[in-house]
Design an enzyme around this catalytic site. Structure first.
Site, PDB file in Angstrom:
ATOM      1  N   GLY A 183      21.280  18.768  75.250  1.00  0.00           N
ATOM      2  CA  GLY A 183      21.008  20.206  76.199  1.00  0.00           C
ATOM      3  C   GLY A 183      22.313  21.086  76.020  1.00  0.00           C
ATOM      4  CG  ASP A 342      27.539  21.128  54.927  1.00  0.00           C
ATOM      5  OD1 ASP A 342      28.315  20.491  55.448  1.00  0.00           O
ATOM      6  OD2 ASP A 342      26.244  21.153  54.345  1.00  0.00           O
ATOM      7  CD  GLU A 371      32.062  18.898  53.943  1.00  0.00           C
ATOM      8  OE1 GLU A 371      31.882  17.625  54.131  1.00  0.00           O
ATOM      9  OE2 GLU A 371      30.856  19.700  53.952  1.00  0.00           O
ATOM     10  CG  ASP A 445      30.727  14.964  57.950  1.00  0.00           C
ATOM     11  OD1 ASP A 445      29.732  14.644  58.419  1.00  0.00           O
ATOM     12  OD2 ASP A 445      30.894  15.975  57.472  1.00  0.00           O
TER      13      ASP A 445
END
Length: 622
Positions: A183, A342, A371, A445
């Site tokens: 949430g 990304d 990235e 990650d």
């Protein structure tokens, strides 16, 4: 061993590191007199044009009785990646000087060429990000405003047990659904802005916020819609507006190498009203994807079939993302100040070129961050040498080399690889790029930094082993100390420190999804939180962290010391990884310096406690 050339010494190379195109660089080698050198050459290969050039060096002078200096001035006229070495003639034939380590070249030994990065004239990076602090948020797990959630797909599992770990066990088909949500929302982040301001944060990096099937949202369902669990466009605008009032920028995660299979563009399950590429070869999105055999055999990211790959060179897709009314501009008009890309190394040059142009046209001072896990200045991706940092693509990258070096030093005391990693990046990257490097030591990650520093190795460890695993009391205590040490280094090296949400309060967790638990401020390790607040204040109140010079003072015996400096001040950082206190003897100019962190007194020496760091400051006299 005799050193005829060191690329990190200004009498050997007149300009340290990368240079602007059209900028003259003087190279100088120093040869033993008894070698009887009759000629010397600078051998240069330009990577992108594949041109090779031999340039004759001129005999310059004698230095003492035993050294001869040879000199040449080289002006690279075009941005690119240049590799060079030296050759010289003697009565015994031609020999070569090649790089071995620490910038040093040696005579008649195995080695490699030096790298000279040449960037485009006028290349600059956004000024407003320099000297700041990034805070990375995984939106579902950071802060829940308590607002009712509407239009929630039935497959989502809404949880209110925020103390527990995310679901990770595969279903009966062996699939991990990633469909449980805690949430966290944009309004919750907005309500935490005072907290972030207390940390000195100047930029929030949000993991994906667009509508998607999974809780990580890297399987984009609709680039033009905020995920309903996070809020709506009005919530996003309010967050950006209130953050800006506190001097905080918002950058978004751009996931453009693939979409989700459950998306308005692919629509494998018919959950959207659109005609998706999976449904028809006449779909307006069909040309975006790479079908080997329609409809079930298609290329996907790393073979994960829920992530169909996009053909980023496709003109329709390019226009959709980078066009005048495209995705990038829409969210920047609503308040975003940049993008983290990304898997940037999987995005082709044409896409990155167009992306940068669109972003900078919309906001000149926006940040384009990629990235890239390796050295981004010389990265080879899919057999192509990339040009990320030459001026037409990225402003900077996530700095995994620094992260690895900091963690290795803080865990083991390895000073050799630490110094070499730092200097290699500073030497290979344009200066403006290093000023805005994203210096993280943990992210969505990687395992939590406290686990990386004080936990066990993950080698051959299953999720069953990781689930519910906590550090022992003694390891946790040691881990807190090592996080403090690592964060001091992270905050004071060139670049922008990036804090992964919860690292500042001592959150634990090994690999995904255990590194993505809910942020619960009440569980904070108070001394660590106060450390981060103090460190943030030091960083934000000292000008040399924005664009200051960097130099190592010493780097040995599990202790590193370096200086950041600008025209008005110098800051000395001494990091002691030893398990005993040390006395670090200071140069005369530091005897009466001001202690900012970590020591009680400073005179001819300063006491640096075990597994700790000291920060000293002095102002320059004119």
């Amino acid at each position: 061993m005799y050193i005829p050339y060191n690329s990190r010494k200004d009498y050997h190379k007149s300009k340290f590191g990368a240079v602007e195109e059209g900028s003259a660089v003087v190279f100088r080698i120093v040869m033993p007199r008894n070698f009887s050198v009759s000629a010397a050459y600078l051998a240069v290969k330009e990577e992108f044009s594949h041109t090779k050039t031999y340039i004759s060096m001129q005999w310059e002078k004698m230095q003492g009785d035993n050294e001869e200096w040879w000199r040449v001035e080289f002006t690279p006229e075009k941005a690119g990646l240049y590799f060079y070495h030296f050759e010289y003639d003697t009565p015994f034939g031609r020999s070569v000087i090649l790089l071995q380590k620490d910038g040093c070249g040696y005579i008649n030994t195995q080695g490699r060429d030096w790298q000279l990065t040449v960037y485009e004239k006028g290349f600059s990076c956004p000024q407003k990000f320099k000297g700041g602090i990034i805070y990375q948020i995984f939106p579902d797990r950071f802060a829940f405003s308590g607002k009712d959630k509407k239009d929630i797909p039935s497959y989502r599992v809404l949880r209110n047990d925020r103390e527990n770990e995310p679901y990770w066990r595969p279903d009966e088909k062996g699939i991990t659904l990633n469909n449980d949500f805690f949430g966290g929302d944009l309004e919750g982040i907005r309500e935490k802005l005072d907290y972030l301001e207390s940390l000195g944060v100047s930029c929030i990096y949000l993991n994906p916020i667009f509508k998607a099937h999974s809780n990580h949202r890297y399987d984009t369902g609709d680039y033009l819609t905020i995920d309903p669990l996070l809020g709506d466009e009005e919530d996003f605008k309010n967050l950006c507006k209130d953050a800006k009032e506190k001097g905080i920028s918002i950058i978004l995660d751009g996931v453009f190498s693939h979409t989700g299979d459950d998306s308005t563009y692919f629509n494998k399950y018919g959950n959207y009203e659109s005609v998706g590429a999976y449904q028809s070869e006449n779909s307006p999105y069909y040309s975006w994807y790479k079908f080997r055999s329609f409809p079930d055999d298609y290329e996907s990211w790393w073979g994960i079939d829920i992530l169909p790959e996009v053909m980023e060179e496709n003109e329709d897709f390019l226009d959709f993302i980078t066009g005048e009314n495209g995705v990038l501009r829409k969210w920047m008009k609503l308040g975003a100040d940049g993008w983290r890309l990304d898997v940037a190394d999987e995005l082709p040059d044409v896409f990155l070129d167009r992306l940068r142009s669109a972003v900078k046209s919309e906001k000149e001072d926006a940040l384009v961050l990629g990235e890239v896990w390796e050295d981004a200045s010389n990265k080879v991706s899919y057999s192509v040498r990339r040009r990320y940092l030459l001026g037409r693509q990225l402003d900077s990258v996530m700095n995994y080399p620094f992260a690895d070096a900091i963690i290795r030093f803080a865990r083991t005391g390895d000073t050799s690889s630490f110094s070499e990693t730092i200097m290699t990046v500073l030497e290979n990257y344009p200066r403006c790029v290093t000023d805005v490097l994203m210096n993280h030591i943990g992210s969505h990650d990687t395992m939590r930094v406290i686990n990386a520093l004080a936990g066990e190795s993950l080698r051959n460890r299953s999720r069953d082993w990781q689930s519910g695993r906590k550090l022992s009391e003694s390891d946790y205590k040691k881990g807190i100390q090592l996080v403090k040490l690592a964060s001091v280094i992270q905050y004071t090296l060139p670049g922008i420190p990036s804090v992964y949400y919860g690292d500042e309060i001592g959150m634990q967790g090994y690999a995904d999804p255990f590194n993505r638990a809910c942020f619960i401020e009440e569980n904070a390790e108070k001394s660590l939180l106060e450390h981060y607040r103090k460190l943030g204040g030091i960083r934000r109140s000292n000008s040399c962290f924005a664009e200051g010079d960097f130099r190592f003072i010493s780097c040995e015996r599990a202790c590193v010391a370096f200086v950041r400096s600008d025209e008005s001040q110098e800051i000395l950082v001494i990091a002691n990884r030893n398990e005993t206190d040390i006395e670090y003897y200071l140069h005369e100019e530091w005897h009466s310096s001001e202690i900012l962190m970590g020591a009680e007194e400073c005179s001819y020496y300063v006491k640096v406690p075990k597994m700790s760091a000291v920060i000293l400051r002095r102002y320059k006299r004119f």
